[in-house]
Design an enzyme around this catalytic site. Structure first.
Site, PDB file in Angstrom:
ATOM      1  N   CYS A 164       0.809  -1.229   0.000  1.00 35.86           N
ATOM      2  CA  CYS A 164       0.000   0.000   0.000  1.00 35.86           C
ATOM      3  C   CYS A 164       0.840   1.276   0.000  1.00 35.86           C
ATOM      4  O   CYS A 164       0.635   2.173  -0.819  1.00 35.86           O
ATOM      5  CB  CYS A 164      -0.997  -0.015   1.151  1.00 35.86           C
ATOM      6  SG  CYS A 164      -0.278   0.020   2.807  1.00 35.86           S
TER       7      CYS A 164
ATOM      8  N   HIS B  17      -2.784   1.162   6.717  1.00 32.01           N
ATOM      9  CA  HIS B  17      -3.044   1.020   5.282  1.00 32.01           C
ATOM     10  C   HIS B  17      -3.098   2.407   4.650  1.00 32.01           C
ATOM     11  O   HIS B  17      -3.470   3.382   5.308  1.00 32.01           O
ATOM     12  CB  HIS B  17      -4.360   0.280   5.051  1.00 32.01           C
ATOM     13  CG  HIS B  17      -4.604  -0.067   3.619  1.00 32.01           C
ATOM     14  ND1 HIS B  17      -3.768  -0.878   2.890  1.00 32.01           N
ATOM     15  CD2 HIS B  17      -5.580   0.316   2.759  1.00 32.01           C
ATOM     16  CE1 HIS B  17      -4.228  -0.995   1.654  1.00 32.01           C
ATOM     17  NE2 HIS B  17      -5.331  -0.271   1.556  1.00 32.01           N
TER      18      HIS B  17
ATOM     19  N   HIS C 148      -5.667   1.717  -4.357  1.00 29.90           N
ATOM     20  CA  HIS C 148      -4.783   1.156  -3.334  1.00 29.90           C
ATOM     21  C   HIS C 148      -4.374  -0.264  -3.688  1.00 29.90           C
ATOM     22  O   HIS C 148      -4.966  -0.910  -4.552  1.00 29.90           O
ATOM     23  CB  HIS C 148      -5.453   1.208  -1.954  1.00 29.90           C
ATOM     24  CG  HIS C 148      -6.648   0.317  -1.822  1.00 29.90           C
ATOM     25  ND1 HIS C 148      -6.764  -0.627  -0.837  1.00 29.90           N
ATOM     26  CD2 HIS C 148      -7.789   0.218  -2.560  1.00 29.90           C
ATOM     27  CE1 HIS C 148      -7.920  -1.258  -0.959  1.00 29.90           C
ATOM     28  NE2 HIS C 148      -8.563  -0.767  -1.993  1.00 29.90           N
TER      29      HIS C 148
END
Length: 161
Positions: free
Chosen positions: A76, A126, A138
């Site tokens: 990420c 994240h 993402h």
């Protein structure tokens, strides 16, 4: 008297050392935002943010790989840092570094290209690039390629490089 002079001398050395060390690093994190002084003074233009967003979008379909930062696989924060690097702006590599080192922006002020960092107990776990309409691009987990998803929780912060 010499004990006091010695203690004073040691204290002075510690203070001067801290000042010099801090100056070399570009500043200490600020209390209220967790930003570093250097990051707060170097701002990304709207054009760079939009370019970083387009670069992230162009990675759709690339595989997730833990620790990867491109160009053919990403985790990420590897995707966010890669996208900004290609747009001409170096940003911190990990989610916690991005949370601490980039400028905080309110959720209501988020713009395309901003970094959305999902948090739990104050720690970022994240990251994605905001593309508008409550959506991010993402790289989420093994077996899932880079993709677009809605922001799925209110437990996030916004950072603007």
């Amino acid at each position: 008297m010499s004990v006091i002079t010695s203690a004073l001398r040691r204290s002075l050395v510690v203070v001067l050392g801290t000042i010099l060390f801090t100056g070399l690093l570009g500043g200490l994190p600020t209390e209220d935002s967790g930003q570093h002084a250097e990051a707060a003074t170097s701002r990304t233009t709207e054009s760079q943010r939009l370019r970083a967003m387009k670069i992230a979008l162009a990675q759709r379909g690339d595989p997730y790989r833990y620790g990867a930062a491109g160009p053919n696989a990403f985790d990420c924060s590897g995707l966010t840092s890669f996208s900004y690097a290609r747009a001409g702006r170096s940003i911190p590599r990990t989610t916690d570094q991005q949370k601490a080192g980039l400028r905080a922006v309110s959720k209501s002020a988020k713009r395309k290209g901003d970094i959305i960092l999902f948090v739990k107990n104050g720690n970022a776990y994240h990251a994605g690039v905001f593309i508008g309409n409550n959506r991010i691009v993402h790289s989420s987990r093994s077996g899932t390629p880079v993709k677009i998803d809605p922001i799925w929780t209110s437990s996030y912060v916004v950072r603007r490089p």
